[in-house]
Design an enzyme around this catalytic site. Structure first.
Site, PDB file in Angstrom:
ATOM      1  N   GLU A 125       0.838  -1.203   0.000  1.00 40.63           N
ATOM      2  CA  GLU A 125       0.000   0.000   0.000  1.00 40.63           C
ATOM      3  C   GLU A 125       0.860   1.235   0.000  1.00 40.63           C
ATOM      4  O   GLU A 125       2.029   1.176   0.370  1.00 40.63           O
ATOM      5  CB  GLU A 125      -0.851   0.020   1.290  1.00 40.63           C
ATOM      6  CG  GLU A 125      -1.672  -1.217   1.440  1.00 40.63           C
ATOM      7  CD  GLU A 125      -2.277  -1.356   2.835  1.00 40.63           C
ATOM      8  OE1 GLU A 125      -2.215  -0.393   3.617  1.00 40.63           O
ATOM      9  OE2 GLU A 125      -2.805  -2.431   3.105  1.00 40.63           O
ATOM     10  N   LYS A 127       2.185   4.626   1.575  1.00 42.83           N
ATOM     11  CA  LYS A 127       2.316   5.165   2.924  1.00 42.83           C
ATOM     12  C   LYS A 127       1.940   6.638   2.836  1.00 42.83           C
ATOM     13  O   LYS A 127       2.664   7.445   2.243  1.00 42.83           O
ATOM     14  CB  LYS A 127       3.740   4.987   3.435  1.00 42.83           C
ATOM     15  CG  LYS A 127       3.912   5.453   4.857  1.00 42.83           C
ATOM     16  CD  LYS A 127       5.208   4.945   5.415  1.00 42.83           C
ATOM     17  CE  LYS A 127       5.562   5.463   6.784  1.00 42.83           C
ATOM     18  NZ  LYS A 127       4.883   6.603   7.309  1.00 42.83           N
ATOM     19  N   ASP A 129       1.240  10.398   3.841  1.00 41.64           N
ATOM     20  CA  ASP A 129       1.987  11.280   4.732  1.00 41.64           C
ATOM     21  C   ASP A 129       1.065  12.347   5.318  1.00 41.64           C
ATOM     22  O   ASP A 129       1.003  13.474   4.843  1.00 41.64           O
ATOM     23  CB  ASP A 129       3.127  11.926   3.938  1.00 41.64           C
ATOM     24  CG  ASP A 129       4.192  12.481   4.854  1.00 41.64           C
ATOM     25  OD1 ASP A 129       4.136  12.198   6.068  1.00 41.64           O
ATOM     26  OD2 ASP A 129       5.077  13.195   4.362  1.00 41.64           O
ATOM     27  N   TYR A 237      -6.758   2.480   6.345  1.00 41.69           N
ATOM     28  CA  TYR A 237      -5.902   1.376   5.922  1.00 41.69           C
ATOM     29  C   TYR A 237      -5.726   0.254   6.929  1.00 41.69           C
ATOM     30  O   TYR A 237      -4.929  -0.638   6.718  1.00 41.69           O
ATOM     31  CB  TYR A 237      -4.528   1.892   5.514  1.00 41.69           C
ATOM     32  CG  TYR A 237      -3.917   2.896   6.495  1.00 41.69           C
ATOM     33  CD1 TYR A 237      -3.621   2.533   7.805  1.00 41.69           C
ATOM     34  CD2 TYR A 237      -3.645   4.202   6.098  1.00 41.69           C
ATOM     35  CE1 TYR A 237      -3.071   3.436   8.697  1.00 41.69           C
ATOM     36  CE2 TYR A 237      -3.082   5.113   6.980  1.00 41.69           C
ATOM     37  CZ  TYR A 237      -2.804   4.728   8.286  1.00 41.69           C
ATOM     38  OH  TYR A 237      -2.261   5.618   9.161  1.00 41.69           O
ATOM     39  N   LYS A 324      10.536   3.609   3.159  1.00 40.68           N
ATOM     40  CA  LYS A 324      10.341   5.046   2.937  1.00 40.68           C
ATOM     41  C   LYS A 324      11.158   5.533   1.745  1.00 40.68           C
ATOM     42  O   LYS A 324      12.315   5.153   1.593  1.00 40.68           O
ATOM     43  CB  LYS A 324      10.705   5.830   4.198  1.00 40.68           C
ATOM     44  CG  LYS A 324       9.626   5.643   5.272  1.00 40.68           C
ATOM     45  CD  LYS A 324       9.968   6.310   6.552  1.00 40.68           C
ATOM     46  CE  LYS A 324       9.432   7.709   6.653  1.00 40.68           C
ATOM     47  NZ  LYS A 324       9.612   8.274   8.008  1.00 40.68           N
ATOM     48  N   CYS A 418      16.937  46.619  10.628  1.00 43.71           N
ATOM     49  CA  CYS A 418      16.179  46.268   9.432  1.00 43.71           C
ATOM     50  C   CYS A 418      17.049  46.492   8.193  1.00 43.71           C
ATOM     51  O   CYS A 418      17.594  47.585   8.007  1.00 43.71           O
ATOM     52  CB  CYS A 418      14.921  47.134   9.367  1.00 43.71           C
ATOM     53  SG  CYS A 418      14.019  46.901   7.823  1.00 43.71           S
ATOM     54  N   CYS A 421      15.291  49.640   6.300  1.00 40.30           N
ATOM     55  CA  CYS A 421      15.199  51.019   6.804  1.00 40.30           C
ATOM     56  C   CYS A 421      16.152  51.306   7.961  1.00 40.30           C
ATOM     57  O   CYS A 421      16.218  52.442   8.432  1.00 40.30           O
ATOM     58  CB  CYS A 421      13.759  51.321   7.222  1.00 40.30           C
ATOM     59  SG  CYS A 421      13.252  50.431   8.691  1.00 40.30           S
ATOM     60  N   CYS A 436      10.844  44.175  12.096  1.00 44.28           N
ATOM     61  CA  CYS A 436      11.172  45.594  12.000  1.00 44.28           C
ATOM     62  C   CYS A 436       9.956  46.349  12.542  1.00 44.28           C
ATOM     63  O   CYS A 436       8.858  46.219  12.004  1.00 44.28           O
ATOM     64  CB  CYS A 436      11.420  45.984  10.540  1.00 44.28           C
ATOM     65  SG  CYS A 436      11.400  47.772  10.314  1.00 44.28           S
ATOM     66  N   CYS A 442       9.029  52.018   7.033  1.00 43.97           N
ATOM     67  CA  CYS A 442       9.897  51.053   6.359  1.00 43.97           C
ATOM     68  C   CYS A 442       9.381  50.822   4.925  1.00 43.97           C
ATOM     69  O   CYS A 442       8.254  50.352   4.737  1.00 43.97           O
ATOM     70  CB  CYS A 442       9.901  49.752   7.153  1.00 43.97           C
ATOM     71  SG  CYS A 442      10.856  48.449   6.390  1.00 43.97           S
TER      72      CYS A 442
HETATM   73  S1  IVH Z   1      -0.732   0.441   8.876  1.00 44.14           S
HETATM   74  C1  IVH Z   1       0.075  -0.979  13.526  1.00 44.14           C
HETATM   75  N1  IVH Z   1      -0.790   1.496   6.520  1.00 44.14           N
HETATM   76  O1  IVH Z   1       2.518   5.615   8.970  1.00 44.14           O
HETATM   77  C2  IVH Z   1       0.324   0.088  12.530  1.00 44.14           C
HETATM   78  N2  IVH Z   1       0.033   2.848   8.295  1.00 44.14           N
HETATM   79  O2  IVH Z   1       5.178   5.795  10.140  1.00 44.14           O
HETATM   80  C3  IVH Z   1      -0.638  -0.017  11.410  1.00 44.14           C
HETATM   81  N3  IVH Z   1       0.643   5.134   7.611  1.00 44.14           N
HETATM   82  O3  IVH Z   1       1.558   4.771  12.217  1.00 44.14           O
HETATM   83  C4  IVH Z   1      -0.433   1.075  10.442  1.00 44.14           C
HETATM   84  N4  IVH Z   1       0.120   4.932   5.489  1.00 44.14           N
HETATM   85  O4  IVH Z   1       0.101   6.516  10.817  1.00 44.14           O
HETATM   86  C5  IVH Z   1      -0.464   1.694   7.800  1.00 44.14           C
HETATM   87  N5  IVH Z   1      -0.961   2.285   4.352  1.00 44.14           N
HETATM   88  C6  IVH Z   1      -0.637   2.500   5.621  1.00 44.14           C
HETATM   89  C7  IVH Z   1      -0.134   3.737   6.085  1.00 44.14           C
HETATM   90  C8  IVH Z   1       0.203   3.864   7.439  1.00 44.14           C
HETATM   91  C9  IVH Z   1       0.569   5.754   6.417  1.00 44.14           C
HETATM   92  C10 IVH Z   1       1.130   5.812   8.829  1.00 44.14           C
HETATM   93  C11 IVH Z   1       0.523   5.356  10.128  1.00 44.14           C
HETATM   94  C12 IVH Z   1       1.676   4.726  10.856  1.00 44.14           C
HETATM   95  C13 IVH Z   1       2.817   5.548  10.338  1.00 44.14           C
HETATM   96  C14 IVH Z   1       4.160   4.945  10.576  1.00 44.14           C
END
Ligand code: IVH
Length: 699
Positions: A125, A127, A129, A237, A324, A418, A421, A436, A442
């Site tokens: 999946e 991740k 942010d 998720y 990551k 500044c 000025c 400032c 200014c």
């Molecule tokens: S599963 C038990 N799936 O990333 C933990 N987390 O850096 C289950 N996050 O704590 C989390 N995308 O806040 C999961 N597809 C994804 C995610 C995800 C982002 C976050 C989540 C996690 C953090 C860790």
């Protein structure tokens, strides 16, 4: 490193990590990159593995970061004790073990193979942010939304979650458990992030560093209406505890999607490491086209039974790992530092770099935020510096390559006066920035205020920064009121201006005389008074004299106005120069609300809540105005309370889908126009510009 050195290093790393964890989770203003944070954390865990006698349960390596502590000086209401209620999580909310290397993903897969029988699959999946959220549904209705908090106890943000457009209050379909939890991430899409930061800069507030900080700051706002305006979205998720009778994580998420819950469709089931690598490399490129930020991928063992068997460490599940993506980073040299003064007087250090290519664009300048940040980096002129795009957008300097520091590199001196000025700078209490204080004398602040006054969302006078520069340099304009004394003769003094350009400018100024009071109030550039706040204040008081004489207490009665804004408004009108300016603006004929506040011109839409989406033959702001003028209410998201969705060309697909799902009627512009009396053409305004003879001269 011997044992005693390791002990010292461990203590140092813990302190640095704790401090940066607070900056990230609590202040929403990190000063080091994720990569640097993760590298320090890895060094700590490696040392603790080597010297387990130093392990303590409160080490940052054993606990997820906490967002619970109140931010210092960030939110007056929060300090006054109006925080969120807190509730324990039913299952602890843990973090994920993360890695930046494919070989560690391979090790994860090998470890899994040793523990569980072969033939299992991986759910790969994105991740996301953003900031984590945990939703509990009871009998198909959203019961509670909690933030991660410290992983054990979270803040109750249910009212805010209900303003996030794709979080359903009520589930659809059937077969969901009587009570269950589902977790995910709240995200701020890039488009909302850019709009929010532009608005913050407009009112002199520090922009958010990236969409993640903006999302987490927004989810913790105390005003749910404002949360609704921030354009957040959610993606889910993880269903801790799984679903009865459902044997895999991916099937559980599919079931959740069928109940109307927002689940990503970018998931893929992989059967081996080769497929995982394919998924990683595909998304490392394609994520750049997504409308929201992702910082890696998550690989999960898909079978619920095997997840149970693998279990958890104190901090992470053993059945999942995050790979990551390294933020794209470039190394270049720092040539010099400029100190820029904004319209509020804030002084920002900006680095001039040797041009370098980063994530598709050439970067020549990057922000250094403030003096503390410069000192933390210990940056010197001539240094080799790493730059990253924070949240992939704003270039920032994230570190210095000390091994390449030229001999004798000088420590840059932050200016004491500044740069524009020469007035000695001041640092107000609780501020990270120097200011400032010479607001009226200014030049940069003066020009900045004029640019803001004429900007599109304020008076909408067609003029670029270069025009302001010229008007200022010729001594023609110092304050907004001076603009309205300009005539053809003066404008022809501007470089390259002919009668046609001058006339266009005068027409535009004349047009601004019909700009409604709320926008004039915004245009005045009172610190912290953004577009929305100006609207609320204008509606509450009706005219400028009432606003100018309002007490702090009276201002606090206005929705959206807290201590900081009330103090700023009072301070603004306490200055005689500002009152004199208002008198001149009144004389020039600006709408300062002397007439009764505008009443709805009909009641045709009384009681109706309308959501608009797409493009129309007039601007969206005009459409919204028509709705309000006819007694209707604008809302930003489709819900069961929506009366209809007014769709122009290219409406948002999500809004259309939601309307279909909830049975909300969708109407077009033509049908809408037939529901209201034809809007009056905008009224003629009297003004100085009606005849050339009225033209005053400044000299
Ligand atoms: S599963 C038990 N799936 O990333 C933990 N987390 O850096 C289950 N996050 O704590 C989390 N995308 O806040 C999961 N597809 C994804 C995610 C995800 C982002 C976050 C989540 C996690 C953090 C860790």
């Amino acid at each position: 490193m011997d044992r005693s050195e390791a002990g010292k290093r461990i203590l140092h790393l813990r302190a640095v990590l704790a401090e940066n964890s607070r900056r990230y989770y609590v202040d929403n203003a990190p000063v080091i990159s994720d990569y640097e944070f993760d590298t320090l954390m890895k060094e700590l865990t490696d040392l603790e593995d080597m010297y387990p006698e130093f392990i303590t349960p409160d080490s940052p390596s054993r606990r997820p970061g906490s967002d619970l502590e109140a931010p210092v000086g960030q939110n007056a209401e929060r300090l006054a004790g109006k925080e969120f209620k807190q509730y324990p999580h039913r299952y602890p909310m843990l973090s994920l073990g993360n890695t930046y290397s494919i070989s560690e993903v391979e090790e994860f897969a090998e470890r899994a193979v040793k523990t569980v029988p072969e033939g299992f699959t991986y759910s790969c999946e994105l991740k996301f942010d953003g900031t984590a959220i945990c939703l509990t549904y009871k009998d198909g209705v959203l019961f509670r939304a909690l933030t991660r908090g410290d992983g054990v106890v979270g803040d109750d943000v249910t009212a805010n979650a209900l303003r996030i457009s794709n979080i359903p209050r009520v589930l659809k379909g059937s077969g969901y458990p009587a009570e269950f939890e589902i977790r995910g991430e709240v995200l701020m899409p890039f488009a909302s992030f850019e709009a929010l930061n532009a608005a913050r800069e407009d009112i002199g507030e520090q922009p958010f560093a990236n969409p993640r900080n903006a999302a987490s700051g927004s989810l913790k706002l105390l005003d749910p209406e404002e949360v609704g305006r921030r354009g957040l979205i959610c993606t889910l998720y993880h269903i801790p505890g799984g679903l009865e009778g459902v044997s895999t994580h991916s099937d559980a998420l599919d079931a959740a999607a069928s109940w109307g819950l927002p689940v990503s469709d970018k998931r893929r089931i992989c059967k081996d490491i080769a497929e995982i690598e394919e998924y990683i490399s595909y998304w490392d490129t394609h994520r750049k086209g997504l409308p929201y930020a992702t910082d890696g991928i998550v690989i999960k063992i898909n079978e619920s039974l095997y997840q149970q068997r693998l279990g958890y460490t104190a901090k992470f599940p053993r059945w999942a790992v995050a790979y990551k993506f390294k933020a794209e980073r470039a190394l270049t040299t720092l040539e010099s530092i400029d100190y820029q003064v904004g319209r509020t007087g804030a002084v920002t250090p900006v680095a001039n770099l040797s041009p370098v290519l980063l994530a598709g664009t050439v970067v020549k300048r990057a922000t250094l935020n403030n003096e503390d940040f410069m000192r933390m980096l210990d940056i010197r002129t001539g240094d080799w510096v790493y730059i990253e795009k924070g949240g992939e957008i704003i270039p920032k300097i994230t570190g210095v390559e000390l091994s390449r520091r030229p001999a004798g590199a000088a420590v840059p001196a932050f200016p004491e006066v500044c740069p524009d000025c020469g007035t000695p700078l001041v640092k107000p209490e609780g501020e990270a920035r120097w200011f400032c204080p010479n607001q009226d004398g200014c030049p940069t602040q003066t020009k900045g205020r004029l640019i803001h006054f004429m900007s599109r969302k304020a008076m909408n006078v067609i003029a670029g920064d270069a025009t302001v520069e010229q008007l200022y340099n010729l001594g023609l304009v110092r304050t907004p009121a001076d603009l309205y004394s300009l005539g053809m003769q003066q404008l022809l003094m501007l470089d390259g201006w002919k009668e046609k350009s001058a006339r266009r400018f005068l027409d535009s100024l004349r047009g601004s005389l019909s700009v409604p009071f709320e926008r004039v109030l915004f245009a005045l550039g009172i610190r912290y008074v953004g577009e929305t706040t100006a609207k609320e204040i204008a509606r509450h008081f009706g005219d400028i004299d009432s606003v100018a004489s309002a007490t702090r207490e009276a201002l606090l009665e206005v929705p959206d106005v807290g201590d900081v804004i009330a103090d700023s408004v009072v301070a603004f009108f306490a200055q005689p120069a500002h009152i004199a300016e208002i008198v001149r603006l009144k004389d020039a004929g600006l709408q300062l609300g002397a007439q009764a506040p505008r009443e709805p011109s009909s009641e045709a839409l009384q009681g109706l809540t309308i959501v608009i989406s797409g493009n129309f033959s007039v601007s969206r702001d005009r459409m919204k105005e028509l709705i309000e003028m006819n007694g209707g209410k604008n809302s930003s998201s489709v819900s069961s309370h929506t009366s209809f969705l007014l769709a122009g060309s290219k409406p948002g697909p999500e809004k259309i889908r939601k309307a279909g799902e909830l049975g909300v009627r969708v109407i077009g512009e033509e049908e809408f126009m037939s529901m209201i009396p034809s809007p009056a053409p905008s009224g003629e305004v009297r003004g100085l510009f009606d005849g050339e003879e009225a033209e005053p001269t400044l000299f």
